[in-house]
Design an enzyme around this catalytic site. Structure first.
Site, PDB file in Angstrom:
ATOM      1  CB  CYS A  79     -66.137  -8.375 -10.143  1.00 29.16           C
ATOM      2  SG  CYS A  79     -66.285  -8.905  -8.543  1.00 29.16           S
ATOM      3  CD  GLU A 118     -62.356   1.106 -11.210  1.00 26.68           C
ATOM      4  OE1 GLU A 118     -64.165   1.681 -11.678  1.00 26.68           O
ATOM      5  OE2 GLU A 118     -61.928   0.295 -12.464  1.00 26.68           O
ATOM      6  NE  ARG A 165     -67.937   4.393 -14.206  1.00 30.18           N
ATOM      7  CZ  ARG A 165     -67.996   3.896 -15.020  1.00 30.18           C
ATOM      8  NH1 ARG A 165     -69.693   4.323 -15.183  1.00 30.18           N
ATOM      9  NH2 ARG A 165     -68.364   2.692 -15.639  1.00 30.18           N
ATOM     10  NE  ARG A 167     -67.274   0.872 -11.383  1.00 29.44           N
ATOM     11  CZ  ARG A 167     -68.505   0.797 -11.919  1.00 29.44           C
ATOM     12  NH1 ARG A 167     -69.600   1.114 -10.929  1.00 29.44           N
ATOM     13  NH2 ARG A 167     -68.192   0.972 -13.649  1.00 29.44           N
TER      14      ARG A 167
END
Length: 430
Positions: A79, A118, A165, A167
């Protein structure tokens, strides 16, 4: 249609494991770690998969024309700041070294039928001073190259896996595909709750009240002439679920259909190395207790200003009847985020083992420590790999949907060919 794929920013191969389990063939993969001489992840990747079709060069230097044709492009990319500007020659240029632009270049050059990406979930909210701009730039890039795109923020634990987690996954389909054409005429409820890419394997609660809070925006050329205008002016809230087609964007906040909890206890090894135990090291144990405990402390900043720092407490040790917290690259070091468990066999406090972290991400045991690796992989590196990895189990579920989509593409292609043959036969008879 061939089930061929390329894997970008491959790490230790999470996408590849999940998709090859569903019959995909990897025709090219790239893994490059900048600013380091030893390419540890690449060495693990090739030890497990072999060196054929594997690339270990900076993706920025790769000639995109020479990448093999493929049906599916996959990758988990960083990112970053995706802002763009107009050059002196009035062209458009993104920030140098930002890895998203390599994906964009491949889309422009190769036009794969499908894309699966992802990223961390903060992508849809960044940057903080222009919320949603970076994701808006991505959506517009897909639009410019003829793609629809769906996204979903997925917490693995909410779908029956052992790690909390979260995502964002993105699935794009080119306008030449049957899939694209099939969703083009559907409304947002049909796409998000029944017919879209994530709808079958990752079911959401159709009665959840927030589905009524729909955000509809446009990112088409009618609103923004080009990427520069998107970069300069776009700002929007994106919810955890949404799609874009023909420049029209719809997003809603959704809630998963509840799954049975998969507890941390189920992935623990029966015996581990003594070096994982911390109970005999009083200094380390006290440090963990302090870092995980609640606190309100007077501190002084660099300018001499006094302030109070507050922090809530965490469970210590980590509960074994719940999914694990998110594994970070710092796992096993002495810090607040590292897991500490009470071993069910010995009743002593210890860290998670590298194998247990692999299990939390759905990797085979000792995947990050292959016997035929050309270099030594330390335990610290193994934890680092898993902190960067995705949950393979989620990708396997997505592979099921991809197979169904591609099988339908093949059916439609064969049906069209047969129909044309029938028309030709009729002409001859007539």
């Amino acid at each position: 249609m061939k089930k061929t794929m390329i894997e970008l920013f491959a790490g230790v191969g999470g996408f590849r494991i999940g998709l090859e389990a569903n019959g995909f063939e990897t025709v090219w993969a790239n893994q490059w770690e900048p600013s380091t001489k030893m390419q540890h992840a690449y060495e693990v990747y090739t030890a497990n998969f072999g060196e054929e079709n594997a690339s270990n060069v900076d993706i920025n230097e790769v000639n995109k024309e020479k990448i093999p044709d493929h049906t599916l492009l996959v990758g988990g990319f960083p990112c970053q700041d995706y802002s763009v500007a107009r050059t002196k020659a009035q062209g458009i240029q993104g920030k140098k070294g930002v890895l998203w632009w390599n994906i964009s270049e491949i889309l422009k050059e190769k036009r794969p039928k499908f894309v699966l990406l992802e990223n961390v979930d903060r992508l849809i909210k960044s940057p903080s001073d222009q919320r949603g701009r970076d994701f808006g730039i991505m959506l517009r890039s897909f639009l410019d190259y003829g793609y629809s795109i769906e996204w979903r923020v997925i917490n693995a634990a909410e779908y029956g896996f052992a790690q909390r987690r979260r995502r964002v996954f993105m699935f794009a389909a080119h306008e030449s595909t049957t899939y694209y054409k099939s969703i083009q005429e559907k409304n947002h409820n049909d796409i998000l709750f029944r017919d879209g890419f994530f709808a079958d394997q990752f079911k959401i609660d159709s009665d959840y009240e927030s589905k009524k809070k729909v955000v509809n925006i446009s990112i088409s050329p009618n609103m923004y002439a080009d990427l520069v205008e998107v970069s300069d002016n776009f700002k929007s809230k994106f919810h955890n679920t949404g799609f874009m087609i023909n420049g029209k964007v719809t997003s809603i906040d959704t809630k998963p259909v509840e799954h049975e909890i998969y507890p941390l206890r189920k992935i623990l090894e029966k015996s581990v190395n003594e070096n994982l135990y911390i109970d005999k090291n009083e200094k380390k144990l006290d440090r963990f207790k302090y870092m995980k405990g609640s606190k309100r402390e007077k501190r002084v900043d660099k300018n001499g200003y006094e302030y109070y720092y507050s922090e809530g407490g965490m469970s210590f040790p980590d509960p074994l009847d719940r999914p694990a917290r998110t594994i970070l690259t710092s796992e096993s070091s002495v810090n607040r985020s590292t897991h500490v468990v009470e071993d069910p066999e010995t009743k002593r406090l210890r860290l998670l083992s590298p194998v247990e972290c692999e299990r939390l991400n759905g990797f085979p045991d000792d995947w990050t420590n292959p016997k035929n690796c050309n270099i030594t992989i330390t335990e610290r590196k193994r934890y680092f790999f898993m902190g960067n990895a995705l949950v393979v189990s989620l990708v396997k579920k997505m592979g099921i949907t991809l197979n169904n989509i591609i099988d339908n593409e093949e059916y439609e292609e064969n049906f069209t060919i047969l129909s044309k043959d029938d028309e030709t036969s009729d002409e001859k008879v007539g």
